[in-house]
Scaffold this active site. Structure first.
Site, PDB file in Angstrom:
ATOM      1  N   HIS A  89       0.831  -1.197   0.000  1.00  0.00           N
ATOM      2  CA  HIS A  89       0.000   0.000   0.000  1.00  0.00           C
ATOM      3  C   HIS A  89       0.869   1.252   0.000  1.00  0.00           C
ATOM      4  O   HIS A  89       0.638   2.199  -0.743  1.00  0.00           O
ATOM      5  CB  HIS A  89      -0.938  -0.016   1.212  1.00  0.00           C
ATOM      6  CG  HIS A  89      -2.112   0.887   1.046  1.00  0.00           C
ATOM      7  ND1 HIS A  89      -2.230   2.069   1.726  1.00  0.00           N
ATOM      8  CD2 HIS A  89      -3.205   0.801   0.249  1.00  0.00           C
ATOM      9  CE1 HIS A  89      -3.369   2.660   1.357  1.00  0.00           C
ATOM     10  NE2 HIS A  89      -3.973   1.914   0.471  1.00  0.00           N
ATOM     11  N   HIS A 114      -4.810   6.157  -5.623  1.00  0.00           N
ATOM     12  CA  HIS A 114      -5.982   6.747  -4.957  1.00  0.00           C
ATOM     13  C   HIS A 114      -6.481   7.962  -5.732  1.00  0.00           C
ATOM     14  O   HIS A 114      -5.796   8.473  -6.604  1.00  0.00           O
ATOM     15  CB  HIS A 114      -5.636   7.192  -3.536  1.00  0.00           C
ATOM     16  CG  HIS A 114      -5.365   6.042  -2.648  1.00  0.00           C
ATOM     17  ND1 HIS A 114      -4.105   5.631  -2.351  1.00  0.00           N
ATOM     18  CD2 HIS A 114      -6.202   5.176  -2.037  1.00  0.00           C
ATOM     19  CE1 HIS A 114      -4.163   4.571  -1.572  1.00  0.00           C
ATOM     20  NE2 HIS A 114      -5.418   4.260  -1.368  1.00  0.00           N
ATOM     21  N   HIS A 123      -7.461  -1.905  -5.311  1.00  0.00           N
ATOM     22  CA  HIS A 123      -7.701  -2.527  -4.007  1.00  0.00           C
ATOM     23  C   HIS A 123      -8.343  -3.903  -4.146  1.00  0.00           C
ATOM     24  O   HIS A 123      -8.132  -4.765  -3.312  1.00  0.00           O
ATOM     25  CB  HIS A 123      -8.533  -1.600  -3.116  1.00  0.00           C
ATOM     26  CG  HIS A 123      -7.769  -0.387  -2.664  1.00  0.00           C
ATOM     27  ND1 HIS A 123      -7.694   0.754  -3.432  1.00  0.00           N
ATOM     28  CD2 HIS A 123      -7.011  -0.151  -1.561  1.00  0.00           C
ATOM     29  CE1 HIS A 123      -6.936   1.653  -2.788  1.00  0.00           C
ATOM     30  NE2 HIS A 123      -6.509   1.131  -1.664  1.00  0.00           N
ATOM     31  N   HIS A 254     -15.269   5.594   2.773  1.00  0.00           N
ATOM     32  CA  HIS A 254     -13.944   4.974   2.791  1.00  0.00           C
ATOM     33  C   HIS A 254     -12.930   5.799   3.589  1.00  0.00           C
ATOM     34  O   HIS A 254     -12.294   5.303   4.512  1.00  0.00           O
ATOM     35  CB  HIS A 254     -13.426   4.766   1.360  1.00  0.00           C
ATOM     36  CG  HIS A 254     -11.936   4.621   1.291  1.00  0.00           C
ATOM     37  ND1 HIS A 254     -11.105   5.657   0.923  1.00  0.00           N
ATOM     38  CD2 HIS A 254     -11.133   3.578   1.607  1.00  0.00           C
ATOM     39  CE1 HIS A 254      -9.850   5.244   1.002  1.00  0.00           C
ATOM     40  NE2 HIS A 254      -9.833   3.984   1.415  1.00  0.00           N
ATOM     41  N   HIS A 258     -11.027   5.369   7.542  1.00  0.00           N
ATOM     42  CA  HIS A 258      -9.574   5.466   7.760  1.00  0.00           C
ATOM     43  C   HIS A 258      -9.270   6.468   8.872  1.00  0.00           C
ATOM     44  O   HIS A 258      -8.502   6.201   9.792  1.00  0.00           O
ATOM     45  CB  HIS A 258      -8.874   5.937   6.478  1.00  0.00           C
ATOM     46  CG  HIS A 258      -8.498   4.826   5.562  1.00  0.00           C
ATOM     47  ND1 HIS A 258      -7.345   4.099   5.720  1.00  0.00           N
ATOM     48  CD2 HIS A 258      -9.115   4.313   4.471  1.00  0.00           C
ATOM     49  CE1 HIS A 258      -7.267   3.190   4.756  1.00  0.00           C
ATOM     50  NE2 HIS A 258      -8.331   3.297   3.986  1.00  0.00           N
ATOM     51  N   PHE A 275      -1.856   6.674   4.162  1.00  0.00           N
ATOM     52  CA  PHE A 275      -1.657   5.580   3.196  1.00  0.00           C
ATOM     53  C   PHE A 275      -0.426   4.733   3.531  1.00  0.00           C
ATOM     54  O   PHE A 275      -0.464   3.518   3.422  1.00  0.00           O
ATOM     55  CB  PHE A 275      -1.442   6.133   1.783  1.00  0.00           C
ATOM     56  CG  PHE A 275      -2.645   6.804   1.185  1.00  0.00           C
ATOM     57  CD1 PHE A 275      -3.930   6.340   1.423  1.00  0.00           C
ATOM     58  CD2 PHE A 275      -2.485   7.895   0.336  1.00  0.00           C
ATOM     59  CE1 PHE A 275      -5.024   6.958   0.835  1.00  0.00           C
ATOM     60  CE2 PHE A 275      -3.580   8.515  -0.258  1.00  0.00           C
ATOM     61  CZ  PHE A 275      -4.852   8.047  -0.005  1.00  0.00           C
ATOM     62  N   HIS A 288     -11.464  -2.597   3.638  1.00  0.00           N
ATOM     63  CA  HIS A 288     -11.423  -2.585   2.182  1.00  0.00           C
ATOM     64  C   HIS A 288     -12.208  -3.717   1.562  1.00  0.00           C
ATOM     65  O   HIS A 288     -12.649  -3.625   0.416  1.00  0.00           O
ATOM     66  CB  HIS A 288      -9.990  -2.527   1.659  1.00  0.00           C
ATOM     67  CG  HIS A 288      -9.591  -1.120   1.400  1.00  0.00           C
ATOM     68  ND1 HIS A 288      -9.934  -0.443   0.255  1.00  0.00           N
ATOM     69  CD2 HIS A 288      -8.966  -0.222   2.194  1.00  0.00           C
ATOM     70  CE1 HIS A 288      -9.520   0.805   0.337  1.00  0.00           C
ATOM     71  NE2 HIS A 288      -8.925   0.968   1.504  1.00  0.00           N
TER      72      HIS A 288
HETATM   73 CU1  C2O Z   1      -5.620   2.434  -0.411  1.00  0.00          CU
HETATM   74 CU2  C2O Z   1      -8.286   2.767   1.967  1.00  0.00          CU
HETATM   75  O1  C2O Z   1      -6.791   3.095   0.952  1.00  0.00           O
END
Ligand code: C2O
Length: 361
Positions: A89, A114, A123, A254, A258, A275, A288
């Site tokens: 990631h 992203h 993802h 999303h 995070h 990230f 995810h």
């Molecule tokens: Cu690649 Cu939820 O981020």
């Protein structure tokens, strides 16, 4: 596509406080001398059925925890190790790779998966391999990941299995120290979290969350690019977070999750709030997996406009991952669209697949 076997830089982009970063910025994969193979679809007889994390059986939870523990037990430089998986990631999101396609392309421009239409397919592939690696580690060919089902009231709290620091006196493989402790204690996620606490009763938070899901999948996601995110092709600079072209789910629920899980007391909101570090929290993959499920549900809503991108630039975009056999494989967006072909799916509650469908904000 990145040239992951030869060009990879230390992470930098998006990490504000590099000096005090709690995770390493050296995110390049162990890849020396490997040839990249073409991806072939799995021939598994059974479909892996991802299960709602809040409703897993003891057997499912135990297996999942054992698989993550096995991953943690591998030496860090093994491509299947917990750390190597987390670094994927970081490398794809914090300026590890540039847009070199086998010697051509734009070696001075970073790749960022992203904030654009690469978000969902990248993802999906990441979790696809992660799941198969975990299954291989515990020798379970049917192993399937859980998903954090934050679109249904019962699934909104952070799943219990992630919470305890220890289980029977041993460290809980699903625990991560770099989380917002206050949120983990209160448990119900805020899908619209922007850094400020709402402090509203649970009942109200649940209703608010349902409206957020509706907003992301229906109101703000009415056509392909609104849902997936804007066009981003070779030669384009990475799109910035906050850009209006970021897809509805990515920009909405999303990112909120995070930020909600990450620890605001860490220099870069580690782990989930950045990230470069997000992959170090096992909750990342479970979050995810539900984000990936949103792609599936969005299509199942069958509303006009809910169709996958068909542009060649999207179909031909590719990434390179280590598969469960430690081979480097190149995968394309075009091969990511069918869950049937990828041999996994999500267990749905037959009575209520869209518990938020009447929650128009
Ligand atoms: Cu690649 Cu939820 O981020």
């Amino acid at each position: 596509a990145p040239d992951i076997t030869s060009i990879c830089k230390d992470a930098g982009a998006g990490v504000n406080d590099k000096e005090n970063a709690v995770r390493t910025l050296k995110c390049c994969p162990p890849s020396i001398g490997k040839k990249i193979k073409d991806f072939v679809f799995p021939t598994d007889k059974k479909v892996r059925m991802r299960w709602p994390a809040h409703a897993g059986t003891k057997e499912q939870v135990d297996k999942y925890r054992a698989a993550i523990q096995a991953m943690r037990d591998l030496p860090d430089d093994h491509p299947h190790s917990f750390v190597s998986q987390a670094k994927i990631h970081c490398a794809y999101c914090n300026g590890g790779y540039t847009q070199v396609d086998s010697g051509t392309g734009f070696p001075d421009i970073d790749i960022q998966i992203h904030n654009s239409w690469l978000f969902f397919p990248f993802h999906r592939w990441y979790l696809y391999f992660y799941e198969r690696i975990l299954g291989k580690l515990i020798k379970d060919p049917d192993f399937a990941l859980p998903f954090w089902k934050w679109d249904e009231p019962a699934g909104m709290p952070i799943p219990e299995m992630f919470v305890p620091e220890k289980i029977d006196g041993k460290p809980n493989a699903l625990y991560d120290v770099y989380r917002n402790a206050d949120h983990i204690k209160d448990r119900i996620v805020d899908l619209d979290y922007d850094g400020t606490e709402k402090n509203i009763p649970d009942k109200q938070q649940i209703l608010c969350n349902l409206s957020t899901v509706y907003r992301d999948l229906v109101r703000n996601g009415g056509d392909t690019l609104s849902f997936f995110g804007g066009v981003y092709v070779a030669g384009d600079d990475p799109v910035k977070n906050g850009d209006p072209s970021v897809g509805s789910v990515e920009a909405g629920s999303h990112t909120a999750v995070h930020r909600w899980v990450g620890d605001p007391n860490q220099p870069n909101n580690e782990d989930m709030g950045n990230f470069y570090s997000a992959g170090y929290d096992p909750a990342f993959y479970i979050h995810h997996s539900n984000v990936d499920r949103m792609w599936k549900l969005w299509k199942e809503l069958s509303l006009p406009g809910h169709v996958d991108p068909t542009e060649t630039d999207w179909l031909d975009a590719s990434y390179v991952f280590y598969d469960e056999n430690e081979d480097l494989v190149r995968v394309y967006n075009r091969d990511s669209v069918s869950l049937d072909k990828l041999k996994y799916n999500y267990i749905e509650n037959s009575k209520e697949v869209f518990p938020w469908r009447n929650s128009r904000p």
